[in-house]
Design a protein around this motif. Structure first.
Motif, PDB file in Angstrom:
ATOM      1  N   GLN A  87       4.275  -9.618 -32.321  1.00 25.42           N
ATOM      2  CA  GLN A  87       3.086  -8.786 -32.095  1.00 25.42           C
ATOM      3  C   GLN A  87       2.079  -9.645 -31.336  1.00 25.42           C
ATOM      4  OE1 GLN A  87       1.308  -6.550 -35.463  1.00 25.42           O
ATOM      5  NE2 GLN A  87      -0.583  -7.616 -34.927  1.00 25.42           N
ATOM      6  N   TYR A  88       1.473  -9.075 -30.309  1.00 24.28           N
ATOM      7  CA  TYR A  88       0.497  -9.830 -29.522  1.00 24.28           C
ATOM      8  C   TYR A  88      -0.447  -8.875 -28.815  1.00 24.28           C
ATOM      9  CZ  TYR A  88       3.193  -8.506 -25.383  1.00 24.28           C
ATOM     10  OH  TYR A  88       3.810  -7.789 -24.388  1.00 24.28           O
ATOM     11  N   GLN A  89      -1.499  -9.441 -28.262  1.00 20.95           N
ATOM     12  CA  GLN A  89      -2.422  -8.661 -27.438  1.00 20.95           C
ATOM     13  C   GLN A  89      -2.312  -9.136 -26.002  1.00 20.95           C
ATOM     14  OE1 GLN A  89      -5.725  -9.705 -30.077  1.00 20.95           O
ATOM     15  NE2 GLN A  89      -6.154  -7.535 -30.294  1.00 20.95           N
ATOM     16  N   ASP A  90      -2.475  -8.203 -25.066  1.00 21.50           N
ATOM     17  CA  ASP A  90      -2.474  -8.575 -23.655  1.00 21.50           C
ATOM     18  C   ASP A  90      -3.899  -8.950 -23.237  1.00 21.50           C
ATOM     19  OD1 ASP A  90      -3.857  -6.156 -23.184  1.00 21.50           O
ATOM     20  OD2 ASP A  90      -2.014  -5.085 -22.658  1.00 21.50           O
ATOM     21  N   GLU A  91      -4.096  -9.180 -21.941  1.00 22.59           N
ATOM     22  CA  GLU A  91      -5.423  -9.630 -21.473  1.00 22.59           C
ATOM     23  C   GLU A  91      -6.515  -8.579 -21.644  1.00 22.59           C
ATOM     24  OE1 GLU A  91      -3.105  -8.550 -17.654  1.00 22.59           O
ATOM     25  OE2 GLU A  91      -2.684  -9.119 -19.722  1.00 22.59           O
ATOM     26  N   ASP A  92      -6.104  -7.328 -21.873  1.00 22.72           N
ATOM     27  CA  ASP A  92      -7.080  -6.264 -22.146  1.00 22.72           C
ATOM     28  C   ASP A  92      -7.229  -6.011 -23.648  1.00 22.72           C
ATOM     29  OD1 ASP A  92      -7.550  -5.775 -19.378  1.00 22.72           O
ATOM     30  OD2 ASP A  92      -5.617  -4.729 -19.291  1.00 22.72           O
ATOM     31  N   PHE A  93      -6.601  -6.861 -24.451  1.00 22.27           N
ATOM     32  CA  PHE A  93      -6.633  -6.812 -25.918  1.00 22.27           C
ATOM     33  C   PHE A  93      -5.979  -5.539 -26.473  1.00 22.27           C
ATOM     34  CE2 PHE A  93      -9.225 -10.376 -25.082  1.00 22.27           C
ATOM     35  CZ  PHE A  93      -9.048 -11.203 -26.183  1.00 22.27           C
ATOM     36  N   LYS A  94      -5.026  -5.030 -25.696  1.00 23.46           N
ATOM     37  CA  LYS A  94      -4.184  -3.949 -26.214  1.00 23.46           C
ATOM     38  C   LYS A  94      -3.067  -4.610 -27.014  1.00 23.46           C
ATOM     39  CE  LYS A  94      -1.488   0.001 -24.817  1.00 23.46           C
ATOM     40  NZ  LYS A  94      -0.242   0.240 -24.127  1.00 23.46           N
ATOM     41  N   THR A  95      -2.799  -4.064 -28.222  1.00 27.62           N
ATOM     42  CA  THR A  95      -1.785  -4.662 -29.098  1.00 27.62           C
ATOM     43  C   THR A  95      -0.395  -4.125 -28.765  1.00 27.62           C
ATOM     44  OG1 THR A  95      -3.412  -4.963 -30.855  1.00 27.62           O
ATOM     45  CG2 THR A  95      -1.099  -4.984 -31.514  1.00 27.62           C
ATOM     46  N   HIS A  96       0.574  -5.025 -28.736  1.00 27.40           N
ATOM     47  CA  HIS A  96       1.978  -4.687 -28.472  1.00 27.40           C
ATOM     48  C   HIS A  96       2.838  -5.279 -29.583  1.00 27.40           C
ATOM     49  CE1 HIS A  96       1.088  -3.758 -24.178  1.00 27.40           C
ATOM     50  NE2 HIS A  96       0.176  -4.696 -24.346  1.00 27.40           N
ATOM     51  N   VAL A  97       3.912  -4.584 -29.926  1.00 23.92           N
ATOM     52  CA  VAL A  97       4.961  -5.137 -30.779  1.00 23.92           C
ATOM     53  C   VAL A  97       6.254  -4.969 -29.987  1.00 23.92           C
ATOM     54  CG1 VAL A  97       6.239  -4.954 -32.939  1.00 23.92           C
ATOM     55  CG2 VAL A  97       3.767  -4.583 -32.937  1.00 23.92           C
ATOM     56  N   GLU A  98       6.905  -6.097 -29.671  1.00 22.66           N
ATOM     57  CA  GLU A  98       8.097  -6.050 -28.824  1.00 22.66           C
ATOM     58  C   GLU A  98       9.168  -6.985 -29.359  1.00 22.66           C
ATOM     59  OE1 GLU A  98       7.678  -5.650 -24.382  1.00 22.66           O
ATOM     60  OE2 GLU A  98       5.659  -6.381 -24.851  1.00 22.66           O
ATOM     61  N   GLU A  99      10.394  -6.703 -28.925  1.00 28.22           N
ATOM     62  CA  GLU A  99      11.520  -7.572 -29.251  1.00 28.22           C
ATOM     63  C   GLU A  99      12.035  -8.208 -27.971  1.00 28.22           C
ATOM     64  OE1 GLU A  99      14.482  -5.520 -31.544  1.00 28.22           O
ATOM     65  OE2 GLU A  99      13.035  -4.965 -33.100  1.00 28.22           O
ATOM     66  N   PHE A 100      12.403  -9.480 -28.065  1.00 29.38           N
ATOM     67  CA  PHE A 100      12.933 -10.218 -26.930  1.00 29.38           C
ATOM     68  C   PHE A 100      14.140 -11.003 -27.384  1.00 29.38           C
ATOM     69  CE2 PHE A 100       8.327  -9.891 -26.247  1.00 29.38           C
ATOM     70  CZ  PHE A 100       8.300  -9.251 -25.016  1.00 29.38           C
ATOM     71  N   GLU A 101      15.020 -11.315 -26.416  1.00 31.24           N
ATOM     72  CA  GLU A 101      16.174 -12.140 -26.770  1.00 31.24           C
ATOM     73  C   GLU A 101      16.537 -13.081 -25.632  1.00 31.24           C
ATOM     74  OE1 GLU A 101      20.017 -10.020 -27.129  1.00 31.24           O
ATOM     75  OE2 GLU A 101      18.864  -8.235 -26.649  1.00 31.24           O
ATOM     76  N   GLY A 102      17.441 -14.004 -25.942  1.00 28.67           N
ATOM     77  CA  GLY A 102      17.917 -14.950 -24.938  1.00 28.67           C
ATOM     78  C   GLY A 102      16.851 -15.941 -24.506  1.00 28.67           C
ATOM     79  N   LEU A 103      16.868 -16.273 -23.191  1.00 26.71           N
ATOM     80  CA  LEU A 103      15.953 -17.291 -22.685  1.00 26.71           C
ATOM     81  C   LEU A 103      14.492 -16.861 -22.765  1.00 26.71           C
ATOM     82  CD1 LEU A 103      17.693 -18.924 -19.591  1.00 26.71           C
ATOM     83  CD2 LEU A 103      16.998 -20.010 -21.715  1.00 26.71           C
TER      84      LEU A 103
END
Length: 196
Positions: free
Chosen positions: A124-140
């Motif tokens: 979970q993180y915020q972007d430069e506009d402080f919009k919150t995101h929850v995402e999944e990532f894998e690999g490199l």
């Protein structure tokens, strides 16, 4: 503007960083400077403590990895298009069987070692506009995020090495902290308190 990268041994690299709000002064300029600094040093990620700021912010651009011929076409496409700003990030989950990858760090030049990490993360993180995101990532992509995320928790990749490996690189780390190293980018060394 290119900022000096803080070298191994500086206490700022060991701090658990503080969250920031939209009122953080000159944030857009800081983010632009962090990207300039990262590109100047040929990095793929840079965390705020690496430029002397104990705040929960890191930037990533994995484009340089996209040229790796050992990767699948899908992995190359994913890496060629991944540029992201992470503010106030929190890793929610790490899953899968750990795998090794040879990591390095702009704050620890000329030291590269295999580090084991889980292949998938949920963050979970915020972007430069402080919009919150929850995402999944894998690999490199997940690995680069994990490496930079460790920085905002005061953890370095060398902390994840075996006791033997740590002993083997100890003198190199001491030399880095003293500035006894040649680098192609601007750095600040804790023992010297000067820029190079």
């Amino acid at each position: 503007m290119i900022l000096p990268v803080i070298a191994y041994g500086d206490p700022v690299l060991r701090k658990e960083c503080e969250p920031i709000s939209e009122e953080y002064p000159n944030l857009k300029e800081l983010i632009a400077n962090m990207y300039d600094t990262m590109y100047d040093a040929f990095g793929v990620g840079l965390a705020a403590p690496q430029v002397g700021l104990p705040i929960r912010l890191f930037v990533i651009d994995t484009t340089p990895f996209a040229d790796d011929e050992d990767l699948t076409k899908d992995e190359q496409v994913q890496l060629s298009d991944f540029k992201r700003i992470f503010i106030n990030a929190k890793v929610l989950e790490e899953t899968g069987d750990e795998w090794a990858f040879n990591e390095g760090c702009l704050s620890i030049p000329d030291v590269r070692e295999d580090v084991f990490r889980k292949p998938k993360i949920k963050i979970q993180y915020q972007d430069e506009d402080f919009k919150t995101h929850v995402e999944e990532f894998e690999g490199l992509v997940a690995r680069v995020i994990q490496h930079e995320y460790d920085h905002i928790d005061g953890i370095l990749f060398t902390d994840k090495l075996s006791t033997l490996k740590k002993r083997l690189i100890k003198s190199r780390l001491i030399n880095i902290s003293k500035g006894n190293i040649s680098v192609d980018y601007k750095m600040r060394f804790p023992s010297m308190k000067k820029k190079r």
